[in-house]
Design a protein around this motif. Sequence first.
Motif, PDB file in Angstrom:
ATOM      1  N   GLN A 120       0.798  -1.217   0.000  1.00 33.21           N
ATOM      2  CA  GLN A 120       0.000   0.000   0.000  1.00 33.21           C
ATOM      3  C   GLN A 120       0.834   1.272   0.000  1.00 33.21           C
ATOM      4  O   GLN A 120       0.301   2.365  -0.225  1.00 33.21           O
ATOM      5  N   ALA A 121       2.147   1.161   0.266  1.00 30.04           N
ATOM      6  CA  ALA A 121       2.963   2.364   0.402  1.00 30.04           C
ATOM      7  C   ALA A 121       4.104   2.455  -0.603  1.00 30.04           C
ATOM      8  O   ALA A 121       4.551   3.547  -0.930  1.00 30.04           O
ATOM      9  N   VAL A 122       4.583   1.330  -1.102  1.00 30.78           N
ATOM     10  CA  VAL A 122       5.826   1.295  -1.880  1.00 30.78           C
ATOM     11  C   VAL A 122       5.536   0.981  -3.343  1.00 30.78           C
ATOM     12  O   VAL A 122       4.791   0.047  -3.648  1.00 30.78           O
ATOM     13  N   ASP A 123       6.166   1.767  -4.241  1.00 30.13           N
ATOM     14  CA  ASP A 123       5.992   1.558  -5.679  1.00 30.13           C
ATOM     15  C   ASP A 123       7.186   0.883  -6.342  1.00 30.13           C
ATOM     16  O   ASP A 123       7.064   0.288  -7.412  1.00 30.13           O
ATOM     17  N   ALA A 124       8.363   1.008  -5.739  1.00 28.04           N
ATOM     18  CA  ALA A 124       9.585   0.399  -6.276  1.00 28.04           C
ATOM     19  C   ALA A 124      10.561   0.268  -5.128  1.00 28.04           C
ATOM     20  O   ALA A 124      10.407   0.915  -4.087  1.00 28.04           O
ATOM     21  N   MET A 125      11.569  -0.555  -5.308  1.00 22.40           N
ATOM     22  CA  MET A 125      12.551  -0.707  -4.238  1.00 22.40           C
ATOM     23  C   MET A 125      13.941  -1.016  -4.775  1.00 22.40           C
ATOM     24  O   MET A 125      14.103  -1.616  -5.854  1.00 22.40           O
ATOM     25  N   VAL A 126      14.936  -0.560  -4.030  1.00 21.67           N
ATOM     26  CA  VAL A 126      16.335  -0.921  -4.245  1.00 21.67           C
ATOM     27  C   VAL A 126      16.692  -1.908  -3.153  1.00 21.67           C
ATOM     28  O   VAL A 126      16.409  -1.672  -1.969  1.00 21.67           O
ATOM     29  N   THR A 127      17.305  -3.017  -3.528  1.00 19.57           N
ATOM     30  CA  THR A 127      17.635  -4.030  -2.540  1.00 19.57           C
ATOM     31  C   THR A 127      18.899  -4.752  -2.965  1.00 19.57           C
ATOM     32  O   THR A 127      19.468  -4.478  -4.028  1.00 19.57           O
ATOM     33  N   ASN A 128      19.404  -5.650  -2.117  1.00 21.59           N
ATOM     34  CA  ASN A 128      20.535  -6.495  -2.467  1.00 21.59           C
ATOM     35  C   ASN A 128      20.025  -7.898  -2.783  1.00 21.59           C
ATOM     36  O   ASN A 128      18.818  -8.142  -2.793  1.00 21.59           O
ATOM     37  N   PHE A 129      20.917  -8.823  -3.004  1.00 23.00           N
ATOM     38  CA  PHE A 129      20.543 -10.219  -3.232  1.00 23.00           C
ATOM     39  C   PHE A 129      20.610 -10.964  -1.902  1.00 23.00           C
ATOM     40  O   PHE A 129      21.626 -10.925  -1.207  1.00 23.00           O
ATOM     41  N   HIS A 130      19.525 -11.673  -1.565  1.00 27.89           N
ATOM     42  CA  HIS A 130      19.321 -12.164  -0.211  1.00 27.89           C
ATOM     43  C   HIS A 130      19.560 -13.666  -0.067  1.00 27.89           C
ATOM     44  O   HIS A 130      19.652 -14.399  -1.045  1.00 27.89           O
ATOM     45  N   LEU A 131      19.604 -14.097   1.184  1.00 26.43           N
ATOM     46  CA  LEU A 131      19.838 -15.501   1.509  1.00 26.43           C
ATOM     47  C   LEU A 131      18.660 -16.369   1.090  1.00 26.43           C
ATOM     48  O   LEU A 131      17.511 -15.930   1.136  1.00 26.43           O
ATOM     49  N   PRO A 132      18.951 -17.632   0.720  1.00 26.33           N
ATOM     50  CA  PRO A 132      17.866 -18.583   0.496  1.00 26.33           C
ATOM     51  C   PRO A 132      17.020 -18.730   1.759  1.00 26.33           C
ATOM     52  O   PRO A 132      17.520 -18.618   2.877  1.00 26.33           O
ATOM     53  N   ARG A 133      15.742 -18.928   1.587  1.00 25.57           N
ATOM     54  CA  ARG A 133      14.799 -19.198   2.687  1.00 25.57           C
ATOM     55  C   ARG A 133      14.697 -18.053   3.693  1.00 25.57           C
ATOM     56  O   ARG A 133      14.223 -18.261   4.811  1.00 25.57           O
ATOM     57  N   SER A 134      15.126 -16.860   3.341  1.00 26.03           N
ATOM     58  CA  SER A 134      15.092 -15.742   4.276  1.00 26.03           C
ATOM     59  C   SER A 134      13.790 -14.955   4.141  1.00 26.03           C
ATOM     60  O   SER A 134      13.132 -14.960   3.094  1.00 26.03           O
ATOM     61  N   SER A 135      13.428 -14.251   5.218  1.00 25.70           N
ATOM     62  CA  SER A 135      12.229 -13.416   5.176  1.00 25.70           C
ATOM     63  C   SER A 135      12.384 -12.291   4.158  1.00 25.70           C
ATOM     64  O   SER A 135      11.388 -11.807   3.600  1.00 25.70           O
ATOM     65  N   LEU A 136      13.639 -11.868   3.894  1.00 25.66           N
ATOM     66  CA  LEU A 136      13.877 -10.804   2.921  1.00 25.66           C
ATOM     67  C   LEU A 136      13.567 -11.286   1.500  1.00 25.66           C
ATOM     68  O   LEU A 136      13.001 -10.550   0.691  1.00 25.66           O
ATOM     69  N   LEU A 137      13.953 -12.505   1.198  1.00 24.65           N
ATOM     70  CA  LEU A 137      13.640 -13.077  -0.110  1.00 24.65           C
ATOM     71  C   LEU A 137      12.132 -13.224  -0.272  1.00 24.65           C
ATOM     72  O   LEU A 137      11.580 -12.992  -1.360  1.00 24.65           O
ATOM     73  N   MET A 138      11.450 -13.575   0.812  1.00 22.91           N
ATOM     74  CA  MET A 138       9.988 -13.695   0.759  1.00 22.91           C
ATOM     75  C   MET A 138       9.340 -12.335   0.531  1.00 22.91           C
ATOM     76  O   MET A 138       8.346 -12.226  -0.194  1.00 22.91           O
TER      77      MET A 138
END
Length: 343
Positions: free
Chosen positions: A290-308
């Motif tokens: 509801q708030a975000v239109d795009a994001m800058v991120t890194n490449f995350h760990l397998p099975r991580s909440s960030l990847l989800m």
Amino acid sequence: MDVSLFDFQLPEELIAQTPIADRSRARMMVLNRESGAIEHKHFTDLLSYLQAGDVLVLNDSRVRPARLLGIKAETGAQMEVLLLKPLGDDRWEALVKPAKRVKPGTVIHFGEGLLRAVAEATADMPGGWHFQLQYEAENLDHLLEELGEMPLPPYIRERLDDADRYQTVYARQIGSAAAPTAGLHFTPDILQQIEQKGVKIAPLTLHVGLGTFRPVTAGKVEEHTMHAEYYELGEESAAMIQEAQATGGRIIAVGTTSVRTLESVVQQRGKIEPSSGWTDIFIYPGYNFQAVDAMVTNFHLPRSSLLMLISAFASREHVLSAYQAAVEEQYRFFSFGDAMLIL
């Protein structure tokens, strides 16, 4: 939803052990979250994807040098304590190694007694304890600058010679146990160019806990519980975001921590407005942003909440396909790795 759906094979040699010489020269994959199309760019190309009227949201939390090496007062055994979260009155939640050597009343000395940690009770995590800190210095953070080390993630085994490379150039509010790593690519020059293009920069604060970066150990995604983290969204930044939303500008969050903060505010308040408090929001596929239109991120760990989280934003299929391309193209992964822009 099975956690194994968010697994992927990552060659160990692609885990970045050291930052590159020039922050801004990292590679950047651009992912179209609707079509799944990808482009291979460099972080310096970010400017070409931003437009006047957009708002770039940055997490200005600063990593606390909270890894302390000391000795057990009773035996002289070497101990390691990682301060995670203040509980008030100089009481802290912390991780300790080796935890089996600790019991209520155990005293650990640091800096020849300049700082003492007295164990009170176990915390709700493996190796976790609550400690009462004792010191004569006027300011604990100044003391930690003298005694502490930067708490690098366990997958980084190389020594970091320059501690500032694990801080963003805009870090201001001290309190994180880990860096909001998507922001490590920015330089003052890039930030200046972004503002000159008519893009507003809105800082917020979320003090990052270690739980954010850990793999999800539950079998089902829905069974995972996030650790609560403290956030603040100030009046000026909230006003910038409100104006952009009203005039058609995009809200581009730098890092999953900025995403989680903005989405938490909307979930709790119903809209973007000045806010502070604790959030344990867990974003995974099925979530309605509801708030975000795009994001800058890194490449995350397998099975991580960030990847989800990014799979919720761009679909699991698109994200895992992009990650496979990143492996094939030998992108650098995790904290000191390359960037991804999701539009």
